[in-house]
Design a protein around this motif. Structure first.
Motif, PDB file in Angstrom:
ATOM      1  N   ILE A  90       0.848  -1.186   0.000  1.00  0.00           N
ATOM      2  CA  ILE A  90       0.000   0.000   0.000  1.00  0.00           C
ATOM      3  C   ILE A  90       0.885   1.238   0.000  1.00  0.00           C
ATOM      4  CG2 ILE A  90      -0.223   0.078   2.531  1.00  0.00           C
ATOM      5  CD1 ILE A  90      -3.161   1.016   2.041  1.00  0.00           C
ATOM      6  N   SER A  91       0.487   2.191  -0.797  1.00  0.00           N
ATOM      7  CA  SER A  91       1.168   3.479  -0.828  1.00  0.00           C
ATOM      8  C   SER A  91       0.590   4.371   0.261  1.00  0.00           C
ATOM      9  CB  SER A  91       0.961   4.112  -2.198  1.00  0.00           C
ATOM     10  OG  SER A  91       1.248   5.482  -2.167  1.00  0.00           O
ATOM     11  N   SER A  92       1.392   5.331   0.700  1.00  0.00           N
ATOM     12  CA  SER A  92       0.931   6.222   1.770  1.00  0.00           C
ATOM     13  C   SER A  92      -0.179   7.169   1.326  1.00  0.00           C
ATOM     14  CB  SER A  92       2.105   7.042   2.320  1.00  0.00           C
ATOM     15  OG  SER A  92       2.684   7.819   1.294  1.00  0.00           O
ATOM     16  N   ILE A  93      -0.461   7.209   0.023  1.00  0.00           N
ATOM     17  CA  ILE A  93      -1.552   8.076  -0.437  1.00  0.00           C
ATOM     18  C   ILE A  93      -2.904   7.361  -0.342  1.00  0.00           C
ATOM     19  CG2 ILE A  93      -0.055   9.406  -1.965  1.00  0.00           C
ATOM     20  CD1 ILE A  93      -1.239   7.865  -4.321  1.00  0.00           C
ATOM     21  N   LYS A  94      -2.868   6.083   0.011  1.00  0.00           N
ATOM     22  CA  LYS A  94      -4.104   5.313   0.145  1.00  0.00           C
ATOM     23  C   LYS A  94      -4.301   4.915   1.602  1.00  0.00           C
ATOM     24  CE  LYS A  94      -4.200   3.289  -4.459  1.00  0.00           C
ATOM     25  NZ  LYS A  94      -4.340   2.021  -5.212  1.00  0.00           N
ATOM     26  N   ASP A  95      -5.518   4.509   1.948  1.00  0.00           N
ATOM     27  CA  ASP A  95      -5.730   3.970   3.285  1.00  0.00           C
ATOM     28  C   ASP A  95      -6.198   2.517   3.268  1.00  0.00           C
ATOM     29  OD1 ASP A  95      -8.733   6.010   3.715  1.00  0.00           O
ATOM     30  OD2 ASP A  95      -8.318   4.292   2.429  1.00  0.00           O
ATOM     31  N   LYS A  96      -6.390   1.984   2.066  1.00  0.00           N
ATOM     32  CA  LYS A  96      -6.833   0.592   1.964  1.00  0.00           C
ATOM     33  C   LYS A  96      -6.419   0.020   0.620  1.00  0.00           C
ATOM     34  CE  LYS A  96     -11.180  -2.065   1.778  1.00  0.00           C
ATOM     35  NZ  LYS A  96     -12.659  -1.958   1.853  1.00  0.00           N
ATOM     36  N   ASN A  97      -6.001  -1.241   0.644  1.00  0.00           N
ATOM     37  CA  ASN A  97      -5.747  -1.951  -0.601  1.00  0.00           C
ATOM     38  C   ASN A  97      -6.173  -3.399  -0.423  1.00  0.00           C
ATOM     39  OD1 ASN A  97      -4.878  -2.423  -3.239  1.00  0.00           O
ATOM     40  ND2 ASN A  97      -2.790  -2.940  -2.612  1.00  0.00           N
ATOM     41  N   GLU A  98      -6.870  -3.909  -1.426  1.00  0.00           N
ATOM     42  CA  GLU A  98      -7.479  -5.228  -1.313  1.00  0.00           C
ATOM     43  C   GLU A  98      -7.022  -6.123  -2.447  1.00  0.00           C
ATOM     44  OE1 GLU A  98     -11.626  -4.685  -0.871  1.00  0.00           O
ATOM     45  OE2 GLU A  98     -12.079  -6.801  -0.567  1.00  0.00           O
ATOM     46  N   ASP A  99      -6.744  -7.391  -2.118  1.00  0.00           N
ATOM     47  CA  ASP A  99      -6.369  -8.360  -3.144  1.00  0.00           C
ATOM     48  C   ASP A  99      -6.899  -9.722  -2.711  1.00  0.00           C
ATOM     49  OD1 ASP A  99      -3.197  -9.512  -4.640  1.00  0.00           O
ATOM     50  OD2 ASP A  99      -5.291  -9.938  -5.103  1.00  0.00           O
ATOM     51  N   GLY A 100      -8.086 -10.045  -3.229  1.00  0.00           N
ATOM     52  CA  GLY A 100      -8.687 -11.322  -2.867  1.00  0.00           C
ATOM     53  C   GLY A 100      -9.021 -11.380  -1.390  1.00  0.00           C
ATOM     54  N   ARG A 101      -8.487 -12.373  -0.708  1.00  0.00           N
ATOM     55  CA  ARG A 101      -8.769 -12.537   0.723  1.00  0.00           C
ATOM     56  C   ARG A 101      -7.938 -11.601   1.605  1.00  0.00           C
ATOM     57  NH1 ARG A 101      -7.172 -16.885   3.024  1.00  0.00           N
ATOM     58  NH2 ARG A 101      -5.660 -17.558   1.435  1.00  0.00           N
ATOM     59  N   PHE A 102      -7.022 -10.883   1.022  1.00  0.00           N
ATOM     60  CA  PHE A 102      -6.091 -10.053   1.782  1.00  0.00           C
ATOM     61  C   PHE A 102      -6.402  -8.566   1.608  1.00  0.00           C
ATOM     62  CE2 PHE A 102      -3.373 -13.583   2.762  1.00  0.00           C
ATOM     63  CZ  PHE A 102      -3.539 -14.451   1.705  1.00  0.00           C
ATOM     64  N   THR A 103      -6.478  -7.855   2.734  1.00  0.00           N
ATOM     65  CA  THR A 103      -6.700  -6.412   2.711  1.00  0.00           C
ATOM     66  C   THR A 103      -5.703  -5.770   3.671  1.00  0.00           C
ATOM     67  OG1 THR A 103      -9.067  -6.724   2.296  1.00  0.00           O
ATOM     68  CG2 THR A 103      -8.360  -4.548   3.054  1.00  0.00           C
ATOM     69  N   VAL A 104      -5.072  -4.710   3.212  1.00  0.00           N
ATOM     70  CA  VAL A 104      -4.179  -3.962   4.083  1.00  0.00           C
ATOM     71  C   VAL A 104      -4.810  -2.589   4.334  1.00  0.00           C
ATOM     72  CG1 VAL A 104      -2.743  -3.227   2.115  1.00  0.00           C
ATOM     73  CG2 VAL A 104      -1.853  -3.067   4.436  1.00  0.00           C
ATOM     74  N   PHE A 105      -4.802  -2.183   5.593  1.00  0.00           N
ATOM     75  CA  PHE A 105      -5.322  -0.896   6.006  1.00  0.00           C
ATOM     76  C   PHE A 105      -4.169  -0.057   6.549  1.00  0.00           C
ATOM     77  CE2 PHE A 105      -9.821  -1.755   5.703  1.00  0.00           C
ATOM     78  CZ  PHE A 105      -9.916  -3.134   5.848  1.00  0.00           C
ATOM     79  N   LEU A 106      -4.169   1.226   6.190  1.00  0.00           N
ATOM     80  CA  LEU A 106      -3.129   2.134   6.660  1.00  0.00           C
ATOM     81  C   LEU A 106      -3.764   3.312   7.383  1.00  0.00           C
ATOM     82  CD1 LEU A 106      -0.162   3.099   6.753  1.00  0.00           C
ATOM     83  CD2 LEU A 106      -0.559   4.174   4.511  1.00  0.00           C
ATOM     84  N   ASN A 107      -3.326   3.545   8.603  1.00  0.00           N
ATOM     85  CA  ASN A 107      -3.770   4.699   9.389  1.00  0.00           C
ATOM     86  C   ASN A 107      -2.535   5.562   9.639  1.00  0.00           C
ATOM     87  OD1 ASN A 107      -4.439   6.516  11.437  1.00  0.00           O
ATOM     88  ND2 ASN A 107      -5.886   5.102  12.383  1.00  0.00           N
ATOM     89  N   LYS A 108      -2.365   6.575   8.797  1.00  0.00           N
ATOM     90  CA  LYS A 108      -1.134   7.382   8.859  1.00  0.00           C
ATOM     91  C   LYS A 108      -1.053   8.188  10.140  1.00  0.00           C
ATOM     92  CE  LYS A 108      -1.795   9.189   4.755  1.00  0.00           C
ATOM     93  NZ  LYS A 108      -2.760   8.243   4.141  1.00  0.00           N
ATOM     94  N   SER A 109      -2.162   8.670  10.624  1.00  0.00           N
ATOM     95  CA  SER A 109      -2.116   9.500  11.834  1.00  0.00           C
ATOM     96  C   SER A 109      -1.664   8.682  13.033  1.00  0.00           C
ATOM     97  CB  SER A 109      -3.473  10.143  12.096  1.00  0.00           C
ATOM     98  OG  SER A 109      -4.458   9.147  12.285  1.00  0.00           O
ATOM     99  N   ALA A 110      -2.035   7.412  13.046  1.00  0.00           N
ATOM    100  CA  ALA A 110      -1.630   6.522  14.140  1.00  0.00           C
ATOM    101  C   ALA A 110      -0.333   5.793  13.828  1.00  0.00           C
ATOM    102  CB  ALA A 110      -2.737   5.501  14.419  1.00  0.00           C
ATOM    103  N   LYS A 111       0.183   5.947  12.608  1.00  0.00           N
ATOM    104  CA  LYS A 111       1.378   5.223  12.157  1.00  0.00           C
ATOM    105  C   LYS A 111       1.180   3.714  12.375  1.00  0.00           C
ATOM    106  CE  LYS A 111       4.827   8.906  12.698  1.00  0.00           C
ATOM    107  NZ  LYS A 111       4.068   9.920  13.450  1.00  0.00           N
ATOM    108  N   HIS A 112       0.098   3.244  11.832  1.00  0.00           N
ATOM    109  CA  HIS A 112      -0.303   1.857  12.063  1.00  0.00           C
ATOM    110  C   HIS A 112      -0.848   1.256  10.778  1.00  0.00           C
ATOM    111  CE1 HIS A 112      -1.995  -1.573  14.286  1.00  0.00           C
ATOM    112  NE2 HIS A 112      -3.053  -1.439  13.498  1.00  0.00           N
ATOM    113  N   LEU A 113      -0.455   0.013  10.509  1.00  0.00           N
ATOM    114  CA  LEU A 113      -1.090  -0.704   9.418  1.00  0.00           C
ATOM    115  C   LEU A 113      -1.459  -2.110   9.871  1.00  0.00           C
ATOM    116  CD1 LEU A 113       1.392  -1.884   6.656  1.00  0.00           C
ATOM    117  CD2 LEU A 113       2.207  -0.647   8.615  1.00  0.00           C
ATOM    118  N   SER A 114      -2.442  -2.656   9.195  1.00  0.00           N
ATOM    119  CA  SER A 114      -2.891  -3.987   9.557  1.00  0.00           C
ATOM    120  C   SER A 114      -3.186  -4.785   8.296  1.00  0.00           C
ATOM    121  CB  SER A 114      -4.122  -3.931  10.457  1.00  0.00           C
ATOM    122  OG  SER A 114      -5.193  -3.283   9.806  1.00  0.00           O
ATOM    123  N   LEU A 115      -3.035  -6.077   8.421  1.00  0.00           N
ATOM    124  CA  LEU A 115      -3.337  -7.022   7.342  1.00  0.00           C
ATOM    125  C   LEU A 115      -4.499  -7.891   7.804  1.00  0.00           C
ATOM    126  CD1 LEU A 115      -2.586  -8.449   4.627  1.00  0.00           C
ATOM    127  CD2 LEU A 115      -1.138  -9.963   6.005  1.00  0.00           C
TER     128      LEU A 115
END
Lengths: 111, 113
Positions: free
Chosen positions: A50-75
């Motif tokens: 995921i690029s920092s200009i996005k907050d979500k990216n999805e690929d099939g069963r996998f989704t990555v979320f980015l929370n820049k203000s919290a400096k946190h990402l999750s899969l």
């Protein structure tokens, strides 16, 4: 000092349920984030990014979320399958030259 | 399919020996990397190279050197192996631009006794 942290060394999930793997970072200059999956005796393989200009990216069963203000990402893995059992590393980069990896989370999906 | 190969899967060396770890990629990637992986520490970057004969230090370059004489080959050298260099060594490559995705080799488990 670790710039990318995965605070959960291990995670167990029932087959069919959601797996959530977390990652925190400290450097606000990071502009790209990746998740890799590693089986024993093999090198890591790229899973999703995921690029920092996005907050979500999805690929099939996998989704990555980015929370820049919290400096946190999750899969998120939905639904989890036994073949997903592996070690997952998150990684962050500032402009693609140097990459910083977390310490990994070992996921076990129970059939 | 991108392939990154490493010269050995397992290696046992004695303290003080000079050790060469070789990595070859077949996709004409400009960038190549050497990492070591240790329990509880994740992957740490030793050196990387963005072009032939170019190299940059990563986070833990002490005790290591590298060589990139050809685009497809990136060598890691332990000038005088020590027991604290016992580790899993991973080589990776990626193309410039794109998605920043790195392709990893299978790793070399080095034991220094």
């Amino acid at each position: 000092d670790q710039q990318v942290k995965q605070n959960s060394p291990s995670l167990s999930v029932q087959e069919g349920r959601i797996s959530i793997l977390n990652c925190d970072y400290t450097n606000s200059m990071f502009d790209y984030f990746l998740w890799y999956k590693k089986y024993p005796a093999e090198g890591p393989t790229f899973l999703i990014s995921i690029s920092s200009i996005k907050d979500k990216n999805e690929d099939g069963r996998f989704t990555v979320f980015l929370n820049k203000s919290a400096k946190h990402l999750s899969l998120h893995i939905v639904p989890s399958q036994p073949g997903d059992s592996a070690v997952y590393f998150c990684a962050a980069s500032d402009h693609g030259n140097q990459f910083y990896f977390g310490t990994g989370t070992s996921l076990t999906v129970i059939p | 399919d991108v392939k990154v190969t490493q010269s050995s899967r397992y290696l046992v060396k004695r303290t003080g020996e000079k050790v060469f770890l070789e990595c070859v990629q077949d996709m004409d990637h400009e960038n190549m990397f050497w990492y070591r992986q240790d329990p509880g520490l994740g992957l740490r970057l030793i050196y990387f190279s963005y072009d032939v004969k170019m190299k940059e230090k990563g986070d833990i370059p002490e005790g290591y050197s590298v060589s990139r004489e050809k685009k497809e080959r990136f060598s890691l050298i332990l000038e005088s192996a020590s027991t604290n260099q016992t580790s899993m060594y991973l080589c990776a490559s990626r193309q410039t631009g794109g998605t920043y995705e790195q392709y990893f080799g299978p790793g070399t488990r080095l034991t220094v006794t």
